[in-house]
Design an enzyme around this catalytic site. Sequence first.
Site, PDB file in Angstrom:
ATOM      1  N   LYS A 129       0.830  -1.215   0.000  1.00  0.00           N
ATOM      2  CA  LYS A 129       0.000   0.000   0.000  1.00  0.00           C
ATOM      3  C   LYS A 129       0.863   1.264   0.000  1.00  0.00           C
ATOM      4  O   LYS A 129       0.606   2.195  -0.764  1.00  0.00           O
ATOM      5  CB  LYS A 129      -0.943   0.035   1.227  1.00  0.00           C
ATOM      6  CG  LYS A 129      -1.859  -1.164   1.335  1.00  0.00           C
ATOM      7  CD  LYS A 129      -2.858  -1.028   2.477  1.00  0.00           C
ATOM      8  CE  LYS A 129      -2.246  -0.880   3.851  1.00  0.00           C
ATOM      9  NZ  LYS A 129      -1.509  -2.086   4.300  1.00  0.00           N
ATOM     10  N   ARG A 164      -8.872   2.134   9.694  1.00  0.00           N
ATOM     11  CA  ARG A 164      -8.557   0.738   9.971  1.00  0.00           C
ATOM     12  C   ARG A 164      -9.646   0.078  10.804  1.00  0.00           C
ATOM     13  O   ARG A 164      -9.509  -1.104  11.143  1.00  0.00           O
ATOM     14  CB  ARG A 164      -7.245   0.674  10.751  1.00  0.00           C
ATOM     15  CG  ARG A 164      -6.060   0.067   9.946  1.00  0.00           C
ATOM     16  CD  ARG A 164      -4.923   0.024  10.881  1.00  0.00           C
ATOM     17  NE  ARG A 164      -3.735  -0.670  10.583  1.00  0.00           N
ATOM     18  CZ  ARG A 164      -2.673  -0.156   9.954  1.00  0.00           C
ATOM     19  NH1 ARG A 164      -2.732   1.016   9.405  1.00  0.00           N
ATOM     20  NH2 ARG A 164      -1.574  -0.851   9.871  1.00  0.00           N
ATOM     21  N   ARG A 213      11.349  -6.449   4.292  1.00  0.00           N
ATOM     22  CA  ARG A 213      11.073  -5.004   4.188  1.00  0.00           C
ATOM     23  C   ARG A 213      12.039  -4.204   5.061  1.00  0.00           C
ATOM     24  O   ARG A 213      12.379  -4.604   6.165  1.00  0.00           O
ATOM     25  CB  ARG A 213       9.633  -4.726   4.650  1.00  0.00           C
ATOM     26  CG  ARG A 213       9.312  -3.248   4.697  1.00  0.00           C
ATOM     27  CD  ARG A 213       7.852  -2.983   4.590  1.00  0.00           C
ATOM     28  NE  ARG A 213       7.124  -3.253   5.834  1.00  0.00           N
ATOM     29  CZ  ARG A 213       5.814  -3.059   5.953  1.00  0.00           C
ATOM     30  NH1 ARG A 213       5.105  -2.619   4.930  1.00  0.00           N
ATOM     31  NH2 ARG A 213       5.211  -3.314   7.089  1.00  0.00           N
ATOM     32  N   ARG A 215      11.846  -2.266  10.617  1.00  0.00           N
ATOM     33  CA  ARG A 215      10.932  -1.704  11.626  1.00  0.00           C
ATOM     34  C   ARG A 215      10.787  -2.687  12.771  1.00  0.00           C
ATOM     35  O   ARG A 215      10.688  -3.883  12.548  1.00  0.00           O
ATOM     36  CB  ARG A 215       9.550  -1.503  10.993  1.00  0.00           C
ATOM     37  CG  ARG A 215       9.356  -0.151  10.384  1.00  0.00           C
ATOM     38  CD  ARG A 215       8.120  -0.097   9.524  1.00  0.00           C
ATOM     39  NE  ARG A 215       6.894  -0.497  10.217  1.00  0.00           N
ATOM     40  CZ  ARG A 215       5.688  -0.477   9.646  1.00  0.00           C
ATOM     41  NH1 ARG A 215       5.550  -0.086   8.385  1.00  0.00           N
ATOM     42  NH2 ARG A 215       4.612  -0.848  10.297  1.00  0.00           N
ATOM     43  N   ARG A 226      -0.235  -8.385  14.184  1.00  0.00           N
ATOM     44  CA  ARG A 226      -0.761  -7.403  13.226  1.00  0.00           C
ATOM     45  C   ARG A 226      -1.738  -8.060  12.245  1.00  0.00           C
ATOM     46  O   ARG A 226      -2.743  -7.464  11.874  1.00  0.00           O
ATOM     47  CB  ARG A 226       0.392  -6.715  12.487  1.00  0.00           C
ATOM     48  CG  ARG A 226       1.171  -5.787  13.419  1.00  0.00           C
ATOM     49  CD  ARG A 226       2.486  -5.357  12.837  1.00  0.00           C
ATOM     50  NE  ARG A 226       2.334  -4.481  11.697  1.00  0.00           N
ATOM     51  CZ  ARG A 226       3.285  -4.281  10.784  1.00  0.00           C
ATOM     52  NH1 ARG A 226       4.425  -4.927  10.869  1.00  0.00           N
ATOM     53  NH2 ARG A 226       3.077  -3.452   9.800  1.00  0.00           N
TER      54      ARG A 226
HETATM   55  P1  AMP Z   1       1.441   0.685   9.381  1.00  0.00           P
HETATM   56  O1  AMP Z   1       2.685   1.440   9.092  1.00  0.00           O
HETATM   57  O2  AMP Z   1       0.274   1.132   8.547  1.00  0.00           O
HETATM   58  O3  AMP Z   1       1.624  -0.816   9.317  1.00  0.00           O
HETATM   59  O4  AMP Z   1       1.042   1.029  10.897  1.00  0.00           O
HETATM   60  C1  AMP Z   1       1.911   0.730  11.972  1.00  0.00           C
HETATM   61  C2  AMP Z   1       1.146   0.718  13.279  1.00  0.00           C
HETATM   62  O5  AMP Z   1       0.584   2.011  13.531  1.00  0.00           O
HETATM   63  C3  AMP Z   1      -0.045  -0.228  13.339  1.00  0.00           C
HETATM   64  O6  AMP Z   1       0.322  -1.565  13.650  1.00  0.00           O
HETATM   65  C4  AMP Z   1      -0.883   0.415  14.451  1.00  0.00           C
HETATM   66  O7  AMP Z   1      -0.324   0.155  15.732  1.00  0.00           O
HETATM   67  C5  AMP Z   1      -0.680   1.895  14.174  1.00  0.00           C
HETATM   68  N1  AMP Z   1      -1.717   2.426  13.254  1.00  0.00           N
HETATM   69  C6  AMP Z   1      -1.523   2.872  11.973  1.00  0.00           C
HETATM   70  N2  AMP Z   1      -2.682   3.292  11.428  1.00  0.00           N
HETATM   71  C7  AMP Z   1      -3.639   3.091  12.375  1.00  0.00           C
HETATM   72  C8  AMP Z   1      -5.036   3.304  12.414  1.00  0.00           C
HETATM   73  N3  AMP Z   1      -5.715   3.789  11.346  1.00  0.00           N
HETATM   74  N4  AMP Z   1      -5.700   2.996  13.550  1.00  0.00           N
HETATM   75  C9  AMP Z   1      -5.046   2.511  14.631  1.00  0.00           C
HETATM   76  N5  AMP Z   1      -3.734   2.272  14.662  1.00  0.00           N
HETATM   77  C10 AMP Z   1      -3.016   2.555  13.551  1.00  0.00           C
END
Ligand code: AMP
Length: 224
Positions: A17, A92, A131, A165, A176
């Site tokens: 994404k 989300r 990644r 990360r 996740r």
């Molecule tokens: P991502 O980089 O999109 O994988 O997001 C990393 C982490 O940020 C996720 O595992 C959540 O802990 C938090 N996070 C990101 N976007 C959201 C969201 N829309 N709602 C809640 N937590 C989020």
Amino acid sequence: MANARHLVFIGPPGTGKGTQAARLRARFGWAQLSSGDVLRQEIAAESAVGVQAREYVESGTLVPDDVITDVMLSAIGRMPAGDGFVLDGFPRTVPQAEALELGLAARGLGIDAAFDFRLADQSIIERIGSRRICKDCGATYNVRFNPPKVAGVCDQCGGRNIVQRADDREDVIATRLATYREQTAPLIDYYQDRGVLVEVDAALSMEEVERVLVARISQLEGSR
Ligand code: AMP
């Protein structure tokens, strides 16, 4: 610039994404708003939001809806009216999607398409394992499919802080994926009901996925 469009990217972590949002930003000049990037920046800055978000992000669970909704709606609110955007990682949950819909409606906007990136769990785990992220500017790489041009050096900012990360480690990935299934997958029906859901086969190459997205986006424009 193509007509401004307002897009949402859903789908589990590791399905491309962020990569595709960056490509659409480069191609169309639209904004790319990644909730994960925003939260990582807040955590690094040790802001009030960052302090609240840290334990959730590190454990692979979701930051509370009100916290992330405030952050993302304010970011959208700061964008010049009429600009297109791609939201990557937000919403989300269904309550986040409802809050987004209300926030956009107040500005006379709506979501034109919600792209659902689909990929088998095994491939997700493999991709996330390779990644890497630039700690300085947030650019993402994959050591197998999309490495930096010069090993260890970020193409975008020239920094030498390309790392894995903390939440891309195998134990956190399992949480996740479970979180995605329980809390985010219901968004597929939410956007299907609104007639804007578009499924994307994320197993295709980066170039092919981009072609599919661009073709669907041009159909959106043709339909208006
Ligand atoms: P991502 O980089 O999109 O994988 O997001 C990393 C982490 O940020 C996720 O595992 C959540 O802990 C938090 N996070 C990101 N976007 C959201 C969201 N829309 N709602 C809640 N937590 C989020």
